[in-house]
Design an enzyme around this catalytic site. Sequence first.
Site, PDB file in Angstrom:
ATOM      1  N   ASN A  10      19.290  91.169  54.056  1.00 60.63           N
ATOM      2  CA  ASN A  10      19.826  90.854  52.732  1.00 60.63           C
ATOM      3  C   ASN A  10      21.225  91.491  52.635  1.00 60.63           C
ATOM      4  O   ASN A  10      21.345  92.692  52.423  1.00 60.63           O
ATOM      5  CB  ASN A  10      18.879  91.420  51.658  1.00 60.63           C
ATOM      6  CG  ASN A  10      19.385  91.163  50.258  1.00 60.63           C
ATOM      7  OD1 ASN A  10      20.380  90.457  50.060  1.00 60.63           O
ATOM      8  ND2 ASN A  10      18.710  91.740  49.283  1.00 60.63           N
ATOM      9  N   LYS A  12      23.424  91.000  50.411  1.00 61.97           N
ATOM     10  CA  LYS A  12      23.818  91.214  48.998  1.00 61.97           C
ATOM     11  C   LYS A  12      25.258  90.773  48.773  1.00 61.97           C
ATOM     12  O   LYS A  12      25.696  89.777  49.359  1.00 61.97           O
ATOM     13  CB  LYS A  12      23.574  92.682  48.605  1.00 61.97           C
ATOM     14  CG  LYS A  12      22.149  93.129  48.945  1.00 61.97           C
ATOM     15  CD  LYS A  12      21.760  94.456  48.362  1.00 61.97           C
ATOM     16  CE  LYS A  12      20.335  94.807  48.779  1.00 61.97           C
ATOM     17  NZ  LYS A  12      19.843  96.047  48.203  1.00 61.97           N
ATOM     18  N   HIS A  96      14.736  89.539  42.981  1.00 60.75           N
ATOM     19  CA  HIS A  96      15.140  90.860  43.495  1.00 60.75           C
ATOM     20  C   HIS A  96      15.362  91.817  42.318  1.00 60.75           C
ATOM     21  O   HIS A  96      15.871  91.420  41.276  1.00 60.75           O
ATOM     22  CB  HIS A  96      16.411  90.740  44.339  1.00 60.75           C
ATOM     23  CG  HIS A  96      16.686  91.977  45.142  1.00 60.75           C
ATOM     24  ND1 HIS A  96      17.214  93.108  44.581  1.00 60.75           N
ATOM     25  CD2 HIS A  96      16.460  92.275  46.443  1.00 60.75           C
ATOM     26  CE1 HIS A  96      17.308  94.045  45.507  1.00 60.75           C
ATOM     27  NE2 HIS A  96      16.857  93.558  46.649  1.00 60.75           N
ATOM     28  N   GLU A  98      17.508  93.932  41.770  1.00 59.28           N
ATOM     29  CA  GLU A  98      18.909  94.014  41.291  1.00 59.28           C
ATOM     30  C   GLU A  98      19.207  92.871  40.328  1.00 59.28           C
ATOM     31  O   GLU A  98      19.960  93.039  39.370  1.00 59.28           O
ATOM     32  CB  GLU A  98      19.863  94.009  42.494  1.00 59.28           C
ATOM     33  CG  GLU A  98      19.835  95.359  43.214  1.00 59.28           C
ATOM     34  CD  GLU A  98      20.114  95.295  44.708  1.00 59.28           C
ATOM     35  OE1 GLU A  98      20.590  94.258  45.196  1.00 59.28           O
ATOM     36  OE2 GLU A  98      19.832  96.303  45.388  1.00 59.28           O
ATOM     37  N   GLU A 169       9.146  95.871  47.407  1.00 56.64           N
ATOM     38  CA  GLU A 169      10.334  96.717  47.420  1.00 56.64           C
ATOM     39  C   GLU A 169      10.269  97.725  46.264  1.00 56.64           C
ATOM     40  O   GLU A 169      10.685  97.409  45.137  1.00 56.64           O
ATOM     41  CB  GLU A 169      11.589  95.854  47.258  1.00 56.64           C
ATOM     42  CG  GLU A 169      11.791  94.873  48.388  1.00 56.64           C
ATOM     43  CD  GLU A 169      13.270  94.551  48.576  1.00 56.64           C
ATOM     44  OE1 GLU A 169      13.769  94.754  49.686  1.00 56.64           O
ATOM     45  OE2 GLU A 169      13.925  94.124  47.607  1.00 56.64           O
ATOM     46  N   GLY A 175      18.132 101.284  48.763  1.00 59.98           N
ATOM     47  CA  GLY A 175      19.496 101.799  48.862  1.00 59.98           C
ATOM     48  C   GLY A 175      19.622 103.302  48.732  1.00 59.98           C
ATOM     49  O   GLY A 175      20.709 103.822  48.513  1.00 59.98           O
ATOM     50  N   SER A 216      15.389 100.848  52.128  1.00 58.74           N
ATOM     51  CA  SER A 216      15.926 101.913  52.992  1.00 58.74           C
ATOM     52  C   SER A 216      15.346 101.959  54.401  1.00 58.74           C
ATOM     53  O   SER A 216      15.201 103.041  54.988  1.00 58.74           O
ATOM     54  CB  SER A 216      15.760 103.274  52.309  1.00 58.74           C
ATOM     55  OG  SER A 216      16.651 103.353  51.211  1.00 58.74           O
TER      56      SER A 216
END
Length: 255
Positions: A10, A12, A96, A98, A169, A175, A216
């Site tokens: 991904n 992003k 996702h 985010e 996730e 991250g 991560s």
Amino acid sequence: MPRKKYIIANWKMNLSLAQTLSLAKKFKEKFKGFKQAEIAVCPSTLVLADTAKILRHSGIALGAQNVFWQEAGAYTGEVSPAMLSEAGCGYVILGHSERRKYLLENYEIINKKVRAVIKNGELIPIVCIGESSEERKTDRRDFVLVEQLEQAFSGVEIFGNQRIIIAYEPIWAIGTGTAIEPAEAEYAHKIIKLALNDIVGMRLVSQNFNVVYGGSINSKNVKSFADLENMDGLLVGGASLNADEFFKVAKEITK
Ligand code: PGA
């Protein structure tokens, strides 16, 4: 024989268009002849078609990071499942965390997207779910995972051999450089499969669904995830921005 794993990059909004194409070329080089897993990269929408040209005949699949739920019409700024497929995509990331956070994607929106992608039938949805650190601390994780799945698949009819990937996730691990403990991921994956059994039925879960972990992952911590019984692969952000590092991840998880 162990099931084939899905290892999905991904990217992003991390790369310029030129950087994306350059990274795609490196991936193509690196993964030449690599057959141990399904590899997919998810660049920005803007550069999907050009990336598809680079990845042609490479064995690496292409995925989008988002989609709209309508087929066509007056929806300024949006992209349909059919357009993604026409651009060369085989996958699309949905829901996702985010997007839930910054674009306010809620249960209804994510459910509409899941429905649209499955109705279209040309893309494999990668449906992201996961708890926040607060939800984890207050012991609400299982409830949150079940609720996110129930909402995402509410009223969804799954046809034939439509493949569906659930990406677990945990938001607090994305991250941060610190992945979850493998045993905790395994536990969450079991909860996910049990919840799916109730929502869509055991037969579909075993035939059509895969569960991958994201948050991560890198070439150092990935080793301890390799043998998890209920994990069918990885969704990788940061570590996928470097072809050598991502290749190491793929090698380790398929050993
Ligand atoms: P990360 O991102 O590997 O950088 O934590 C994973 C993701 O958000 O899909």
